[in-house]
Structure formats: C-alpha cells, structure tokens
Scaffold this motif. Structure first.
Motif, PDB file in Angstrom:
ATOM      1  N   SER A   1      -7.193  -4.825  -8.063  1.00  0.00           N
ATOM      2  CA  SER A   1      -6.045  -5.721  -8.151  1.00  0.00           C
ATOM      3  C   SER A   1      -6.313  -6.904  -7.244  1.00  0.00           C
ATOM      4  O   SER A   1      -7.348  -6.992  -6.587  1.00  0.00           O
ATOM      5  CB  SER A   1      -4.772  -4.999  -7.702  1.00  0.00           C
ATOM      6  OG  SER A   1      -4.795  -4.826  -6.297  1.00  0.00           O
ATOM      7  N   VAL A   2      -5.354  -7.779  -7.167  1.00  0.00           N
ATOM      8  CA  VAL A   2      -5.522  -8.966  -6.325  1.00  0.00           C
ATOM      9  C   VAL A   2      -5.514  -8.620  -4.839  1.00  0.00           C
ATOM     10  O   VAL A   2      -5.736  -9.485  -4.001  1.00  0.00           O
ATOM     11  CB  VAL A   2      -4.432 -10.006  -6.636  1.00  0.00           C
ATOM     12  CG1 VAL A   2      -4.624 -10.569  -8.019  1.00  0.00           C
ATOM     13  CG2 VAL A   2      -3.041  -9.399  -6.481  1.00  0.00           C
ATOM     14  N   LEU A   3      -5.256  -7.368  -4.508  1.00  0.00           N
ATOM     15  CA  LEU A   3      -5.307  -6.945  -3.100  1.00  0.00           C
ATOM     16  C   LEU A   3      -6.734  -6.835  -2.595  1.00  0.00           C
ATOM     17  O   LEU A   3      -6.961  -6.656  -1.404  1.00  0.00           O
ATOM     18  CB  LEU A   3      -4.599  -5.596  -2.930  1.00  0.00           C
ATOM     19  CG  LEU A   3      -3.138  -5.537  -3.367  1.00  0.00           C
ATOM     20  CD1 LEU A   3      -2.592  -4.131  -3.171  1.00  0.00           C
ATOM     21  CD2 LEU A   3      -2.301  -6.547  -2.599  1.00  0.00           C
ATOM     22  N   MET A   4      -7.698  -6.890  -3.484  1.00  0.00           N
ATOM     23  CA  MET A   4      -9.114  -6.747  -3.151  1.00  0.00           C
ATOM     24  C   MET A   4      -9.411  -5.384  -2.538  1.00  0.00           C
ATOM     25  O   MET A   4     -10.294  -5.228  -1.700  1.00  0.00           O
ATOM     26  CB  MET A   4      -9.616  -7.869  -2.232  1.00  0.00           C
ATOM     27  CG  MET A   4      -9.318  -9.262  -2.745  1.00  0.00           C
ATOM     28  SD  MET A   4      -9.781  -9.508  -4.479  1.00  0.00           S
ATOM     29  CE  MET A   4     -11.558  -9.568  -4.361  1.00  0.00           C
ATOM     30  N   THR A   5      -8.664  -4.415  -2.966  1.00  0.00           N
ATOM     31  CA  THR A   5      -8.928  -3.017  -2.639  1.00  0.00           C
ATOM     32  C   THR A   5      -8.142  -2.152  -3.601  1.00  0.00           C
ATOM     33  O   THR A   5      -7.100  -2.570  -4.112  1.00  0.00           O
ATOM     34  CB  THR A   5      -8.508  -2.665  -1.204  1.00  0.00           C
ATOM     35  OG1 THR A   5      -8.748  -1.256  -0.998  1.00  0.00           O
ATOM     36  CG2 THR A   5      -7.029  -2.932  -0.957  1.00  0.00           C
ATOM     37  N   THR A   6      -8.662  -0.956  -3.833  1.00  0.00           N
ATOM     38  CA  THR A   6      -7.883   0.046  -4.553  1.00  0.00           C
ATOM     39  C   THR A   6      -7.082   0.898  -3.578  1.00  0.00           C
ATOM     40  O   THR A   6      -6.282   1.726  -4.004  1.00  0.00           O
ATOM     41  CB  THR A   6      -8.818   0.967  -5.350  1.00  0.00           C
ATOM     42  OG1 THR A   6      -9.782   1.518  -4.440  1.00  0.00           O
ATOM     43  CG2 THR A   6      -9.524   0.210  -6.458  1.00  0.00           C
ATOM     44  N   ASN A   7      -7.341   0.728  -2.268  1.00  0.00           N
ATOM     45  CA  ASN A   7      -6.765   1.602  -1.239  1.00  0.00           C
ATOM     46  C   ASN A   7      -7.161   3.061  -1.453  1.00  0.00           C
ATOM     47  O   ASN A   7      -6.464   3.968  -1.003  1.00  0.00           O
ATOM     48  CB  ASN A   7      -5.238   1.459  -1.165  1.00  0.00           C
ATOM     49  CG  ASN A   7      -4.834   0.228  -0.357  1.00  0.00           C
ATOM     50  OD1 ASN A   7      -5.375  -0.004   0.717  1.00  0.00           O
ATOM     51  ND2 ASN A   7      -3.917  -0.563  -0.884  1.00  0.00           N
ATOM     52  N   GLU A   8      -8.261   3.288  -2.137  1.00  0.00           N
ATOM     53  CA  GLU A   8      -8.770   4.647  -2.332  1.00  0.00           C
ATOM     54  C   GLU A   8      -9.856   4.926  -1.292  1.00  0.00           C
ATOM     55  O   GLU A   8     -10.268   4.046  -0.541  1.00  0.00           O
ATOM     56  CB  GLU A   8      -9.332   4.800  -3.751  1.00  0.00           C
ATOM     57  CG  GLU A   8      -8.279   4.736  -4.832  1.00  0.00           C
ATOM     58  CD  GLU A   8      -7.318   5.908  -4.797  1.00  0.00           C
ATOM     59  OE1 GLU A   8      -7.684   6.960  -4.227  1.00  0.00           O
ATOM     60  OE2 GLU A   8      -6.197   5.778  -5.313  1.00  0.00           O
TER      61      GLU A   8
ATOM     62  N   ASN B   1       0.829  -1.209   0.000  1.00  0.00           N
ATOM     63  CA  ASN B   1       0.000   0.000   0.000  1.00  0.00           C
ATOM     64  C   ASN B   1       0.864   1.259   0.000  1.00  0.00           C
ATOM     65  O   ASN B   1       1.640   1.487   0.930  1.00  0.00           O
ATOM     66  CB  ASN B   1      -0.917  -0.021   1.233  1.00  0.00           C
ATOM     67  CG  ASN B   1      -1.752   1.240   1.338  1.00  0.00           C
ATOM     68  OD1 ASN B   1      -1.897   1.988   0.368  1.00  0.00           O
ATOM     69  ND2 ASN B   1      -2.291   1.490   2.513  1.00  0.00           N
ATOM     70  N   HIS B   2       0.686   2.083  -1.010  1.00  0.00           N
ATOM     71  CA  HIS B   2       1.392   3.363  -1.077  1.00  0.00           C
ATOM     72  C   HIS B   2       0.428   4.535  -0.897  1.00  0.00           C
ATOM     73  O   HIS B   2       0.814   5.676  -1.105  1.00  0.00           O
ATOM     74  CB  HIS B   2       2.083   3.521  -2.432  1.00  0.00           C
ATOM     75  CG  HIS B   2       3.304   2.670  -2.586  1.00  0.00           C
ATOM     76  ND1 HIS B   2       4.568   3.106  -2.261  1.00  0.00           N
ATOM     77  CD2 HIS B   2       3.446   1.397  -3.011  1.00  0.00           C
ATOM     78  CE1 HIS B   2       5.440   2.147  -2.492  1.00  0.00           C
ATOM     79  NE2 HIS B   2       4.791   1.093  -2.956  1.00  0.00           N
ATOM     80  N   ASN B   3      -0.814   4.235  -0.588  1.00  0.00           N
ATOM     81  CA  ASN B   3      -1.794   5.330  -0.580  1.00  0.00           C
ATOM     82  C   ASN B   3      -2.268   5.677   0.829  1.00  0.00           C
ATOM     83  O   ASN B   3      -3.401   6.098   1.015  1.00  0.00           O
ATOM     84  CB  ASN B   3      -2.993   4.958  -1.469  1.00  0.00           C
ATOM     85  CG  ASN B   3      -3.748   6.189  -1.922  1.00  0.00           C
ATOM     86  OD1 ASN B   3      -3.147   7.258  -2.106  1.00  0.00           O
ATOM     87  ND2 ASN B   3      -5.052   6.069  -2.085  1.00  0.00           N
ATOM     88  N   GLY B   4      -1.393   5.534   1.793  1.00  0.00           N
ATOM     89  CA  GLY B   4      -1.720   5.971   3.151  1.00  0.00           C
ATOM     90  C   GLY B   4      -2.289   4.861   4.009  1.00  0.00           C
ATOM     91  O   GLY B   4      -2.869   3.901   3.509  1.00  0.00           O
TER      92      GLY B   4
ATOM     93  N   HIS C   1       1.047   8.916   5.608  1.00  0.00           N
ATOM     94  CA  HIS C   1       1.320   8.884   4.172  1.00  0.00           C
ATOM     95  C   HIS C   1       2.762   9.269   3.882  1.00  0.00           C
ATOM     96  O   HIS C   1       3.340  10.111   4.580  1.00  0.00           O
ATOM     97  CB  HIS C   1       0.376   9.840   3.428  1.00  0.00           C
ATOM     98  CG  HIS C   1       0.388   9.634   1.950  1.00  0.00           C
ATOM     99  ND1 HIS C   1       1.313  10.224   1.133  1.00  0.00           N
ATOM    100  CD2 HIS C   1      -0.397   8.861   1.147  1.00  0.00           C
ATOM    101  CE1 HIS C   1       1.094   9.841  -0.113  1.00  0.00           C
ATOM    102  NE2 HIS C   1       0.073   9.006  -0.136  1.00  0.00           N
ATOM    103  N   GLU C   2       3.301   8.649   2.827  1.00  0.00           N
ATOM    104  CA  GLU C   2       4.696   8.890   2.468  1.00  0.00           C
ATOM    105  C   GLU C   2       5.022  10.355   2.210  1.00  0.00           C
ATOM    106  O   GLU C   2       6.170  10.774   2.324  1.00  0.00           O
ATOM    107  CB  GLU C   2       5.039   8.085   1.206  1.00  0.00           C
ATOM    108  CG  GLU C   2       5.082   6.591   1.433  1.00  0.00           C
ATOM    109  CD  GLU C   2       5.079   5.832   0.120  1.00  0.00           C
ATOM    110  OE1 GLU C   2       6.116   5.789  -0.541  1.00  0.00           O
ATOM    111  OE2 GLU C   2       4.018   5.282  -0.239  1.00  0.00           O
ATOM    112  N   SER C   3       4.019  11.135   1.856  1.00  0.00           N
ATOM    113  CA  SER C   3       4.271  12.541   1.529  1.00  0.00           C
ATOM    114  C   SER C   3       4.381  13.406   2.790  1.00  0.00           C
ATOM    115  O   SER C   3       4.758  14.569   2.704  1.00  0.00           O
ATOM    116  CB  SER C   3       3.154  13.080   0.627  1.00  0.00           C
ATOM    117  OG  SER C   3       1.908  13.012   1.306  1.00  0.00           O
ATOM    118  N   ASN C   4       4.059  12.849   3.950  1.00  0.00           N
ATOM    119  CA  ASN C   4       4.112  13.641   5.195  1.00  0.00           C
ATOM    120  C   ASN C   4       5.542  13.873   5.653  1.00  0.00           C
ATOM    121  O   ASN C   4       6.439  13.093   5.354  1.00  0.00           O
ATOM    122  CB  ASN C   4       3.394  12.895   6.332  1.00  0.00           C
ATOM    123  CG  ASN C   4       1.903  12.802   6.115  1.00  0.00           C
ATOM    124  OD1 ASN C   4       1.330  13.556   5.361  1.00  0.00           O
ATOM    125  ND2 ASN C   4       1.275  11.864   6.800  1.00  0.00           N
TER     126      ASN C   4
END
Lengths: 272, 407
Positions: free
Chosen positions: B278-285, B141-144, B152-155
C-alpha cells in the motif's frame, strides 16, 4: 386555488408513500434464504498441510506450501431457465488468506431467492474492468497490489499469491512464488508493449443446490492445490524458477491448469 | 505464520468520541463535564491511504489531547528528572528532522545506537535492545507495534500476576498507550517510575490548564499522560513524499527515479511484496529476510511472540517512508547506508530454513542488480522522503519546552 394545490400535493405524496410501502412489503414477501461460502485448500484429496515438504508434483518436484492468498469474484448462481444471480450485494470480490482463517468463510450478504440452482460459477481473480489499481486502501486486500507497471490500469491486484518451497535440481530447498495476475506482452528487447488479462471463469462441477425460505446453505469450495501444476500443462519448478509475475508463459500454463483446480466439497443446510 | 490481524472495524471518530464521553474515565469526580468540550481531531484524509484507523475507543483524538501530547512528547521532565543533565523525552530519540528516528549523526547515540538514562547497574545507560522503528503513520497500523508486534490489539495483560502487570487501564499492551508508560519505566529508556514521572509533570504549573482542556480535569495521571502522547503520535502522518504526490499526479518522477520505481515494483528488485503493498510502503508483516544463518532464540523476533518456528529470525518490514533519513537499518542497525542495504538485497542474502518464501532469490544470493539499477533504485528511495513532515511546525517542539526536551 391555494387549497386545491395543497390538496393535490398531499394526494400525490400519499400515493408515493403508499406505493413505496407496497414495494417494501412486496420485497419482504419474496421467499429467500442465505448462503455461506466456505473456502478450503486441499492437496491430493486431503486438507493441505502447510510448511511440510511432503508433496510431489507431476514433474517430480517435491514441494511445500507456506501460504495462499487469493481473490474470488463475481460468484454467480445459475438457474435452469438461464437466469443468473451475481453475488455482489456487499462486495463483488472476496479475499481468502490462509494466514487469516476468518477469510475462509464468506457470509454472503445477498438474499438468495428460494428455488433450484443448477450450478455455481465464479471468477478466479478479478476481471480487468473491475481490477482498478489502488482501489483497496486497507490491508489485507491492499497487500495484494499488482504494480501498475506490470498490469496497466486493469491489473491492480494479484489474483493469487501461492508461496512455498521446492527441492531444486541441486536438492536444495528453494522458495517459489506462484503469483498470478495480469501478464505482459513484450517486444524483442523485453519492453512491455501490452497487457494480458489472465483471470478466468470457473464452472464448479456438481454444484447444483436448492434453497428454501429462511434456509442457510453452506457451500464448500475447494482449491485442489496439486492441480495447479498438473494438467494440461506439467509445471516444473526447476524449469520455470521461483518467480513468474513477469513470465507470461508460466502464468498461462498456470491459468490453463487452474480451470480444473476448483471443486465442490460439501453443500449442507446449516443453522446460523 | 498465522497473522495476528484483528479484523478491526473502522471506528469513526465521531462514534469513538461519543463512546468516550460515556466512558468511566469521565465519571471522575474532578471532571467538570458541563464545561468540558474538547474539539475532535481529524486525521487528514489523503488519497489511497487506509480508511481504517487504529484509534482506541477509549482514547478518541482531540485537538487539545494532541496538543498536550506534543508538549509531553517533548518534555524531558517526563523522565522524572529536573536536572538538565538527566532529562530524557520521547523526542530525545524520536527526532522530527530524522523522520522521528534518532538518525546517524546524534552526538550521544553514535550510529543510531540508543541507551537509557544511567542507573547504578548501568552508569552509562542500558543499551536499548533493538534499533528504532519509524514513528510515522502508526495510526494506520493494526498489525502490532515494535519489531516483533508485541504490542497488539488482541492483547490484554492487565492484572497478569505472572508478569507482575498492574490491573489498571493502559497496562494492556494493546496499543501505543502502553508503549508510552513502557518507555517511561524501561531501564533502557527513561528508567523512571510512574509515580516519579507523574509527580514531575504535576509539578509544572502550565500543565494544569492543558490537562483540563484535554481531559476535563487538572489531575495528572499516568493514564492521561499515556493517552495524550498516544494521540500526538497518531497525529504524525506522512502523505506528502514526492512518490505520494506522483501517485496523486501532483509530481513527476525523473527518468532515473521512474526506472527505480519500476524495479522496486517488479520482481527484478522485488521490494514491493513486503514494502509496497500500500502507500504506507510496508505491509506491516513479519519476515525472515535472509540476513542470517543462525539465530538466538532469546532474540525479540516474531517467533518470541507467535511461537511459530517459521517466524524465527522474522521482524517487521518497516515503512520505507523517509528511509533516506532513518538509518541505521534493520532491527540491529547493521546497515548504515542505503548503498549497504541495496547491496545486501542485491547480492548479500543467505539461506536458512526459516527464510520467508518471498525471499525467492536467496539461492542466487539476491536479485543481482547492476550498478545502474542500484543507482536508479536509490534514486527512487530518495523520493520517499516527506520534507513537509519533517519541517511541519505542527509536530515540532513547543517553545515553552525548549531547554527541557532532553534533545
């Protein structure tokens, strides 16, 4: 005999190395420039305003757009002599997402030989033979998945997700997903009997340009959103509803309209 | 609804490892760099899973680091307490057999509602604001992290005086490392202090050797505790549900499961746009999924992070891997069973101005499944349970910790 063999091998290797070097030098000598493709989203001649119920389509539906996510692929530069250069050096398809502004700009990896180009053409979406299910493992591209049960083994990803709302006939704000991808042939019982490729090629009008050595050209390709619902088919959200992935008739209307959706914004020389 | 996606470039483990070896942490005088040679840990590759891993450059995974992290994850003394009545570890709530969630049958956390260790103000423990999220496949997961993506990586909040944030490493709110110390100090979780927790771990003799193996020094610091637990959490990957095996052509779905699959992956049930990219079963959105008409602007929703009005009432779409065992559902745990949640998406949607357009059936109150379809959809959801994960000893409580886990 041994010394002769060693000399022969050394001689052959020397020739190979020398010829490789010549090829490298030759490639370096070809004058070339670079290309940047910039994707813009417009409505009625102005930059698209997201999340504002301010547009009306030809059918009379008021609508707003929340987000657009789409693939362009096989962008091709055409020359007067019939030769073509397909931009596939780094990747053959580029993903554009209005939620991710960085995706609007594609720094094309291919070297562009200098000269005059008469036009640019491209594929909206991804051609079937290249649209393999689960070929993208990482987001955001992977989130464009078009299920295999709806697209077969040549329909792995949406060509486009265009999401928004329209004011329905009861004057209620209702969501719509204008999603394009592989369609389905169905029998009388609605069972899927085959798949229909809906990708299409676009010849961008007024896309001639020239490029000189070490020049970087910025070409803006514009999606004029209102044209998705304009001509030749008047697309009425009240008639079609909010979802079309399993409605080939609606998707077909969309792709016929789509051939006039794209235009060139500007073509400029830029310093990068 | 601008997404806070950082276009992370994949950080190959080897590159990260080399960079880490050169990082300032290793300049500590206590390090015996001549003998410090941990073994790089490789996330096992699995067909169709993301290649771009969320592993910070200053915390490459090592076999020794992951193992230390496992011990600390299960050690209730991390809460700074040694009394067995007051222990709390990560595993107190993140229970392996429940897919690393607390589950519905916990004797203390009734219906999955968790709360922190007692304090003067909250003698029964302060309730945790939101219900739990799956602690599985976080490395992809790269979306927080959290329901609203706050981590989140941007913090980079280090040294933020307004928020009274220390300036040292891991106070950046970028990644799982920050989540660890937040859990230690949060009044609705371990309710400890960094000093107290570090001292409690430092007092346990067996950790000297483990810290030495993982970090080249016996010295226990909050930074190393955070890094080790983060490594262990990243190692928790789920690749082997029946559905994933089906995708790899290693298993067959039953007729009913396949029907459920086709409903899930179509606009008939329309689960996949948020949960199946994706196969993660989430978009992480993050989505407002049409479950409320009114919203409290004090809620910890996506809007509290993005400030975008369209994110009011929006929360992360969680992974559905192990959904069978990860009830209750939604950020506020309002749904207690799969039947309830399927019923909600079928006929329980309510319109608000903030609903995400992917909830396109909201004006029809849902996708309107019949009973047969609901049963099929449920059958498919049950194929998402990864029995190998929840029984894998690699992720279980070390015998040395038994009795101290606070479970």
């Amino acid at each position: 005999m041994k010394s002769i063999n060693i000399i022969s091998i050394f001689f052959c290797v020397s020739i190979i190395v020398a010829s490789c070097g010549k090829n490298d030098d030759h490639e370096k000598d070809i004058p070339a420039g670079k290309l940047i493709l910039n994707f813009e989203h417009f409505a009625n001649g102005n930059e698209l305003a997201f999340d504002e119920m301010k547009y009306t389509n030809t059918a009379g539906n008021k609508y707003e757009i929340t987000e657009i996510q789409w693939f362009v692929s096989d962008v091709t530069l055409n020359k007067n002599n019939g030769s073509q250069q397909v931009l596939d050096g780094e990747k053959f398809a580029h993903y554009i997402d209005t939620n991710i502004p960085e995706t609007n700009r594609w720094m094309v990896a291919d070297e562009i030989p200098t000269g005059e180009y008469t036009s640019i053409s491209m594929t909206f979406g991804i051609k079937g033979e290249k649209n393999a299910p689960l070929m993208y493992t990482d987001p955001p591209e992977s989130d464009m998945l078009w299920p295999i049960n709806l697209g077969g083994d040549q329909g792995g990803y949406h060509y486009m997700k265009l999401n928004g709302f329209w004011m329905n006939k009861d004057n209620q704000r209702e969501p719509f997903n204008f999603h394009l991808g592989v369609g389905q042939e169905r029998d009388v019982d609605n069972n899927i009997t085959g798949f229909i490729q809906n990708w299409f090629e676009v010849d961008l009008p007024f896309s001639a340009f020239s490029i000189s050595a070490n020049e970087t050209k910025l070409v803006s390709i514009r999606m004029n959103v209102e044209k998705w619902w304009d001509q030749p088919n008047i697309y009425n959200h009240d008639d079609i509803g909010g979802k079309i992935m399993q409605n080939q008739r609606a998707m077909h209307m969309g792709i016929e309209n789509g051939k006039s959706v794209f235009s060139i914004g500007t073509i400029n020389s830029v310093k990068e | 609804m601008k997404r806070f996606i950082t276009f992370g470039i994949a950080l190959p483990a080897f590159f990260a490892f080399v960079m880490w070896a050169c990082s300032s942490d290793n300049n500590n005088e206590n390090l015996t760099t001549d003998t410090f040679s941990p073994t790089p840990y490789q996330i096992p590759e699995a067909k169709y899973f993301p290649k771009n891993l969320n592993i910070p450059i200053d915390n490459p995974m090592t076999v020794e680091g992951v193992e230390l992290g496992r011990f600390l994850f299960y050690d209730g003394r991390l809460s700074g307490n040694t009394s067995k009545d007051l222990l709390m570890s990560c595993a107190t709530c993140h229970i392996q057999e429940n897919g690393f969630e607390v589950g519905m049958s916990h004797p203390k956390f009734i219906n999955g509602k968790t709360f922190g260790l007692p304090s003067e103000k909250f003698p029964e423990g302060q309730p945790t604001p939101n219900y739990m999220l799956p602690l599985v496949n976080a490395v992809y997961n790269h979306n927080g992290y959290f329901w609203n993506g706050f981590i989140h990586e941007s913090n980079d909040f280090r040294g933020n005086e307004e928020l009274n944030i220390p300036s040292e490493n891991d106070f950046h709110f970028k990644n799982i490392e920050s989540v660890v110390w937040m859990s230690i100090t949060s009044p609705h979780e371990m309710n400890s202090t960094i000093e107290k927790s570090v001292a409690a771990i430092d007092a346990i003799p067996m950790y000297k050797k483990k810290f030495k193996s993982a970090f080249g020094t016996e010295e226990v610091t909050y930074d190393r505790i955070s890094k080790a637990i983060a490594q262990y959490v990243r190692s928790i990957v789920s690749h082997n549900s029946k559905f994933h095996k089906y995708l790899r052509q290693e298993a067959e779905l039953t007729v009913q499961e396949k029907r459920g699959h086709d409903l899930f992956f179509s606009e008939d049930a329309d689960c996949f746009h948020c949960h199946g990219g994706s196969v993660l079963m989430t978009t992480n959105e993050y989505f407002n999924n049409a479950k409320d008409i009114t919203f409290d602007l004090e809620d910890r929703d996506r809007h509290s992070i993005s400030g975008d009005a369209m994110d009011i009432g929006a929360y992360r779409a969680p992974s559905l891997i192990n959904i069978e065992i990860t009830a209750p559902y939604m950020h506020d745990g309002r749904f207690k069973s799969l039947d309830e949640i399927i019923g909600f998406y079928s006929e329980g949607l309510v319109y608000s101005d903030y609903v995400h357009p992917l909830m396109k059936n909201v004006r029809q109150q849902g996708v309107q499944l019949n009973d047969e379809d609901k049963d099929a959809l449920k059958a498919f959801l049950l194929t998402l349970t990864d029995h190998e994960l929840i029984n894998n000893p690699q992720y279980s409580c070390p015998p040395e910790i038994k009795g101290w886990s606070g479970q």
